[in-house]
Design an enzyme around this catalytic site. Structure first.
Site, PDB file in Angstrom:
ATOM      1  N   SER A 124      -5.512  -1.068   5.168  1.00 56.57           N
ATOM      2  CA  SER A 124      -4.051  -0.986   5.078  1.00 56.57           C
ATOM      3  C   SER A 124      -3.562   0.124   5.988  1.00 56.57           C
ATOM      4  CB  SER A 124      -3.654  -0.685   3.628  1.00 56.57           C
ATOM      5  OG  SER A 124      -2.305  -0.261   3.528  1.00 56.57           O
TER       6      SER A 124
ATOM      7  N   TYR B 118      -4.296   4.507  -4.288  1.00 61.37           N
ATOM      8  CA  TYR B 118      -4.480   3.387  -3.362  1.00 61.37           C
ATOM      9  C   TYR B 118      -4.840   3.899  -1.971  1.00 61.37           C
ATOM     10  CZ  TYR B 118      -3.515  -0.768  -0.585  1.00 61.37           C
ATOM     11  OH  TYR B 118      -3.620  -1.820   0.291  1.00 61.37           O
TER      12      TYR B 118
END
Length: 291
Positions: free
Chosen positions: A143, A156
């Protein structure tokens, strides 16, 4: 020509599901796709959309990347039946957004267990096979938050940073065996994960933190909603994200990292230009928390 054996994790929805379907139906590319998911009760969508390919080029199987026994069982069976694995796509992932003090350490461990250790487990299970073959592709889905972290996404972001570091460390050794490991840094993608993030925002325990932190969290939520607005050109559809992933798989000159859009590339370039890291902190503060 024999079909390339492909394993994709996290195929109950989103990028994993769409990628599995695109690869299984590619008539000019001989793929045999094992689309895996933790809960086979969620296989309805992929089986409905891929009904003409089921048990031909598309095989739906259960695989929980957080469980050693599930990973061992799946890959032992796969290698017994197929004799090889050509492409592994570690797509399974969970998100986490909120105020750090309100999460338990087990909450944060859970994110790391799927996003980081899940990929480590699957790679560990197939490394000797790919080395013996002298060929293979491993693609870890990362990501933009794995290269430029965001406030209120500490769990995350750290899981994706760990995945990036693991991938970068392992890649040089694997190339000695003609095995190529890559990471994809996705930016905003219109997937079901966004719905889960909205559920997380709704459960934020503002009464457990100070007023200033609570207001910064509210600022973050508003800024995040604007940044990932589907009407903006830098938000990819799940179909576009899957198409990009397939292009990475088929790249004849594999790279270590693949930013999925100009938006992500610009973030990475900005970070690399400033060795102090201050530009990242300033940008995140302005973009997400308000002036």
């Amino acid at each position: 020509m024999s079909k390339k054996i492909v394993v994709i994790t996290g195929c109950s929805s989103g990028i994993g599901l769409e990628t599995a379907l695109q690869m299984a139906k590619a008539r000019d590319k001989p793929y045999k796709v094992y689309a895996t998911m933790r809960n086979l009760g969620k296989r309805g969508q992929i089986e409905k959309r891929g009904k003409d390919m089921l048990n031909k080029t598309l095989f739906v199987r259960d695989l929980d990347v957080t469980k050693d026994e599930s990973v061992d069982k799946f890959f032992t069976t796969l290698i017994r039946d197929e004799g090889r694995i050509d492409i592994l796509i570690n797509n399974a992932g969970v998100t986490q957004m909120g105020i750090l003090e309100t999460f338990s350490l087990n909450d944060i461990r859970g994110v790391m267990e799927t996003n980081y250790f899940g990929a480590v487990r699957t790679i560990h299970a197939i490394l000797s096979v790919m080395k013996r073959q002298g060929s293979g592709r491993i693609i870890n889905i990362s990501s933009m938050l794995g290269i430029c972290a965001a406030p209120f996404a500490e769990g995350y972001s750290s899981s994706k940073f760990a995945l990036e570091g693991f991938s970068e460390a392992l890649a040089p050794t694997l190339r000695k065996f003609n095995v190529y490991l890559s990471t994809i840094q996705y930016g905003p993608v219109e997937t079901p994960i966004r719905d889960r993030e909205e559920e997380m925002f709704a459960r934020v325990k503002y009464d457990r933190v100070d007023d200033k932190t609570g207001q910064l969290m509210r600022n973050f939520r508003l800024a995040r909603d604007d940044i990932v607005d589907p009407a903006k050109s830098d938000v990819q559809t799940v179909e576009e994200a899957a198409k990009f992933l397939v292009e990475v798989v088929e790249d004849n000159n594999p790279k270590l990292t693949y930013p999925s859009s100009d938006f992500v590339s610009s973030m990475l370039a900005t970070k690399l230009k400033d060795l102090t890291g201050e530009s990242v902190v300033a940008s995140a503060s302005k973009s997400f928390l308000g002036d």
